[in-house]
Design an enzyme around this catalytic site. Structure first.
Site, mmCIF file in Angstrom:
data_model
loop_
_atom_site.group_PDB
_atom_site.id
_atom_site.type_symbol
_atom_site.label_atom_id
_atom_site.label_comp_id
_atom_site.label_asym_id
_atom_site.label_seq_id
_atom_site.Cartn_x
_atom_site.Cartn_y
_atom_site.Cartn_z
ATOM 1 N N PRO B 209 57.901 13.928 -9.207
ATOM 2 C CG PRO B 209 57.656 14.481 -6.705
ATOM 3 C CD PRO B 209 58.052 13.138 -7.723
ATOM 4 C CG LEU B 210 58.601 18.437 -13.289
ATOM 5 C CD1 LEU B 210 58.029 19.766 -13.771
ATOM 6 C CD2 LEU B 210 59.637 17.359 -14.179
ATOM 7 C CB CYS B 211 60.894 20.264 -6.729
ATOM 8 S SG CYS B 211 59.331 19.065 -5.595
ATOM 9 C CB THR B 212 61.801 15.138 -6.593
ATOM 10 O OG1 THR B 212 61.303 14.774 -5.439
ATOM 11 C CG2 THR B 212 62.860 13.779 -6.295
ATOM 12 C CD GLU B 215 64.271 22.346 -6.136
ATOM 13 O OE1 GLU B 215 63.540 22.516 -5.394
ATOM 14 O OE2 GLU B 215 63.447 23.270 -6.953
#
Lengths: 523, 449
Positions: B209-212, B215
């Site tokens: 996931p891009l958020c992983t 962030e």
């Protein structure tokens, strides 16, 4: 020459630099370089083994052109060993390739000490009598040995080594070593610093599942007399508790915790496989014990003492939903425990070495570290002498295979592959080798096979007519595609034995080229 | 081993199988010299891919009695191929794989003819593929397998009882490997499951996931993918990342290392960076040899009937001991690819342009940029430009007229399908039925896909 790291990149990703170094040190001897032998070596030369020695006394005939890629029309009449060796050398100039124009059977008879110079011998297309003799020679000289044979649409591969121990068995699926059912004090106290009911939703959904499970398990134990969930109902209840801990439906960490909750329920302590290895008599070490068994003796002591029934911690954790900080801190806690366990084992290894009169620093730190990291995955493989298996196979196994639907064809081929060697000892040719004698050969082969079975203590012939007919139809042919398959399997086993990684085959691999229901037979 | 005293013959070993009758053989097996000669003369085999499996396949087939082989591959030889693609030498690096592989095998096995095709599989017309008796696949991509599978299935015709017509079945043999593991399978379109029937055997690659990445990075691959997928675009606006450019790769590696240090993550190496970015699948000679040999043997059996065939999917695992398992999968009777074809009902007035537009909206197809052929005739082609111009005028004509005013028939459509956010080339067989034309009854419509 190409940069070896680039050339071998795709295999270094499998067996690493250490595995590659072992291959580059190995010297391999091939007996008979028909397609089965040539294809075996081809796969090893490409991978960069140290040296190869091709032994074959025959000259290239026209019929070889139809099944062996390593010879061509210009080779006809020349030494087969020489031609095959020249082609193999072309594939990789880093490999030292040489050949000896001599019949392997003659070498086995007249010069048994010849074989002791090699790391491993690949013996292809030998008949039983020569196989048995070579087996004893190599066992005596402590040389690894692999037999391979292609025969029509069948064939076999058999490993023969007294003992092969593996530290890096690299299994596909293996449960991670998280100790959620048995956390050590540092892990517990780290978990205590974290509040599962933290108000910040971002922090809540970034608490790693390891922490969630350690805390919930502890809470559970408090109200259940110190024990963890064990019945179906309890496990269900525990999962409900986890679910109740969620504050939003999209909390991946809680979903992961529910999915991983079986790790809390799992029994503590070491696996049955490891129990069996530590109870092996080889753990009573002496000055001749291998490094593996010395480390194993240390492991055995560790388990009953510092380990409290557990092996040293592996020290790595899988990826999981978490904040970076918590994940990295958790990683450090696991690493620290693994390091501490390793130091204990290392000290024990030193003490044992001293006790048996060897250099206390005789086993490298890297080796002991790798041993500790893989302690739960150790493997010990032992192989019967061919002669023992042939004269005294496990009867219950044999009976089971003969009547088991999944195994009966493979078992039939096993018997017939032996029967054709008896046949040729009596009649000077293989059944069906020449046209025009088929009917006679079929009935002779049947009689031979029945005789062999009854010698082994198996009466009545459970072999089907169809299979016996097929075996005669094969007429000792070496088909290229079958040879490439068998050679592929043989080379793969060579790599496992040399790199000491992965687990070699445990019995005789019987290839079934009819419907591909090939099997491993442990007799 | 004893020596044969009969007339020396190149096919001595193979003859045992091809010239002698057997009991465990295909019902169609007719042993004899005629069979051996027919295999050499009339059987034409296409090998798709000249990589790890392709090199082995060409050798194995050339030594299994076949003389007419062709091979198609769009790649050039790289240094990292040399640990297993045994037909290539260091001095061949940079040359087309198909051409070198064909040449090397022909040099060693006399009498064998191998025609190389250095191009993309999509560049060939459908007719090219229809010329072969058997198509053997040595590929490492799901997309390419899926495309060839659709091509082979497009030749399949069904009779009025919806049974496949024997003579239109184009057999495929497919192999694949990864490390010590692999598979080999036989596909008889219309009879055994096609690649698409069992597509679930190849789950899509898991993406982070891009958020992983942005962030909460935790592992070395997270840092690498951050540098590759996020940081690269931030810094190099508009410049595409080229995985084969060592400077690009080094930049990603350096950025990944910086990010790893920032977050206290250990283990980013250059080799891992390459592995993650290029999605490198580890590969070794032995597994390729095993899987290719199984495929070549099955090809020989399909062509000759000299033994039973694999039914129908073999998995191989050599990690721990050796496990070979044969599974008989069943076909999906509603399969869009090997089934009788998606039924499309049209008014006779519908123009080719309208038909093409409809395909884009069709709930089962989602097919854009469609090129349409009927009975081998190009009705509209998106490319190349010459063909596009030649066929453009057809767009305004009714499809009914372009198809010779038949009440119903099969058309083939190639284009791009978008499903689950991924786009790929595809080929679909469509059963077009025109409304209110005599001879079309409700019964015909009932069995629609």
């Amino acid at each position: 020459m190409a940069e070896p790291k680039t050339k071998y990149d795709r295999q270094l990703r499998i067996w690493g630099e250490q595995g590659q170094a072992a291959l580059e040190k190995a010297s391999i001897c091939l007996l008979n370089c028909g397609p089965t032998g040539s294809e075996t070596l081809k796969n090893l030369v490409l991978g960069g083994v140290g040296s190869i020695t091709v032994i074959d006394g025959s000259k290239v005939e026209v019929s070889d052109l139809g099944n062996n890629f390593m010879v061509d029309e210009s080779s006809v009449g020349q030494s087969k060993a020489k031609c095959v060796c020249a082609f193999l050398q072309e594939l990789n100039d880093a490999v030292k390739a040489k050949f000896i124009e001599e019949h392997p059977e003659a070498l086995i008879e007249t010069n048994p000490s010849f074989f002791s110079q090699f790391t491993l011998v690949v013996a292809t297309q030998l008949v039983e009598d020569s196989m048995v003799k070579l087996d004893k020679i190599c066992r005596e000289a402590n040389v690894k040995l692999i037999f391979a044979r292609s025969y029509g649409l069948t064939g076999f591969v058999r490993v023969s080594v007294k003992e092969h121990t593996v530290i890096e068995s690299k299994p596909d699926h293996f449960l991670d070593d998280l100790r959620l059912n048995n956390p050590w004090p540092e892990l517990k106290s780290f978990a205590e610093t974290i509040d599962l009911n933290v108000a910040d939703p971002v922090a809540h959904k970034h608490t790693p599942y390891v922490i969630i499970l350690v805390k919930m398990a502890e809470e559970w134990a408090k109200t259940h007399g110190g024990s963890l969930p064990s019945t179906r109902d309890e496990k269900k209840q525990f999962k409900e508790l986890l679910k109740a801990g969620m504050v939003a439906t999209d909390e991946e960490n809680y979903k992961e915790a529910i999915e991983a909750s079986f790790k809390v329920f799992a029994p503590r302590g070491i696996s049955l496989d490891l129990q069996q290895i530590i109870s092996d008599s080889c753990t009573e070490v002496d000055s001749n014990s291998s490094q593996f068994w010395v480390m194993l003796a240390a492991l055995k002591e560790f388990i009953v003492n510092e380990g409290g029934g557990e092996a040293p911690l592996e020290g790595s954790i899988p990826d999981m939903t978490s904040s970076t900080e918590l994940y990295v801190n958790l990683q450090k806690i696991y690493q620290a425990k693994a390091e501490a366990d390793y130091l204990v084992i290392e000290q024990r290894v030193k003490n044992i070495l001293k006790k048996i009169g060897r250099d206390p620093d005789g086993i490298s730190k890297t080796m002991i570290k790798s041993f500790c990291k893989n302690a739960r995955k150790l493997k010990v493989c032992r192989y019967r002498l061919l002669e023992d298996e042939f004269s005294n196979p496990s009867l219950p196994q044999l009976q089971k295979y003969l009547t088991d639907e999944d195994y009966s064809v493979a078992m039939g081929f096993y018997i017939l592959l032996r029967a054709v060697d008896r046949f040729t000892a009596n009649y000077n040719s293989f059944p069906g080798q020449f046209d025009g004698e088929m009917d006679e050969d079929i009935s002779r082969l049947k009689t031979t096979a029945v005789g062999l079975l009854s010698d082994l203590g198996c009466n009545g012939s459970p072999l089907t007519e169809d299979l016996i007919n097929e075996m005669c139809r094969f007429g000792a042919s070496e088909l290229h595609a079958v040879a490439a398959f068998i050679g592929g399997v043989a080379s793969q086993e060579v790599i496992k034995l040399i790199t000491r990684q992965f687990v070699p085959i445990s019995g005789t691999f019987i290839f079934n080229g009819i419907d591909h229901k090939s099997q491993l037979l442990a007799l | 081993m004893s020596h044969s005293t009969v007339q020396p013959s190149r096919s001595r070993d193979l003859d045992k199988l091809l010239l002698r009758p057997g009991n465990l053989v295909a019902p169609t097996f007719e042993p004899g010299t005629q069979l051996r000669d027919d295999l050499q003369e009339y059987v034409r085999i296409l090998v798709v891919g000249a990589g790890g499996l392709g090199c082995e396949l060409l050798k194995d087939l050339a030594l299994s009695g076949f003389k007419n082989l062709e091979v198609i591959d769009m790649d050039r030889i790289e240094v990292s191929n040399l640990n297993r693609q045994f037909l290539f030498r260091l001095e061949d690096v940079g040359k087309p794989k198909a051409e070198v592989a064909a040449k090397r095998v022909m040099e060693r096995v006399s009498g064998v003819n191998i025609v190389p095709h250095f191009c993309r599989i999509e560049d060939k017309e459908l007719d090219f593929y229809n010329d072969f008796s058997i198509i053997v696949l040595g590929l490492d991509s799901i997309e390419a397998r899926s495309y060839i599978n659709a091509v082979a299935c497009s030749f399949l015709e069904y009779d009025s009882d919806d049974n496949p017509r024997e003579e239109t079945i184009k057999p495929m043999v497919d192999g694949g490997t990864e490390g010590f593991k692999g598979h080999a399978r036989v596909i008889m379109p219309g009879v055994t499951p096609c690649f698409e029937c069992t597509i679930w055997l190849f789950p899509p690659q898991v993406k982070f996931p891009l958020c992983t990445l942005a962030e909460t990075p935790r592992t070395p691959p997270h840092c690498i993918e951050y540098a590759h997928l996020i940081k690269w675009d931030e810094v190099h606006s508009g410049k595409d990342f080229d995985p084969d450019d060592p400077e690009h790769m080094t930049w990603v590696y350096t950025e990944a290392v910086k990010r790893a240090e920032l977050f206290g993550i250990q283990g980013v190496t250059y080799s891992l960076t390459q592995g993650v970015v290029k999605n490198i699948i580890p590969a070794i000679a032995s597994t390729n040899a095993i899987i290719s040999a199984a495929c070549a043997l099955e090809t020989l059996k399909i062509a000759s009937g000299c033994s039973k065939t694999l039914s129908n999917y073999l998995t191989y695992n050599g990690v721990e001991g050796l496990h070979i398992k044969v599974t008989e999968f069943v076909k999906d009777k509603d399969c869009l690819v090997c089934g009788p074809g998606v039924l499309i009902e049209l008014d006779t007035s519908v123009t080719l342009q309208k038909f093409i537009d409809m395909l884009e909206e069709h709930p089962k197809l989602f097919l854009s940029k469609a090129s349409v052929t009927h009975l081998g005739k190009n009705l509209y082609m998106q490319a190349p430009p010459v063909l596009e111009e030649m066929t453009r005028s057809n767009l305004s004509l009714p499809l009914f007229e372009l198809m010779g005013k038949v009440p119903k028939d099969v058309v083939h459509v190639t284009g791009i399908t978008s499903q689950n956010d991924s786009k790929r080339s595809c080929l679909r067989k469509l059963r077009v039925v025109f409304k209110a034309i005599d001879g079309v009854t409700d019964m015909d419509m009932a069995g629609g896909a």
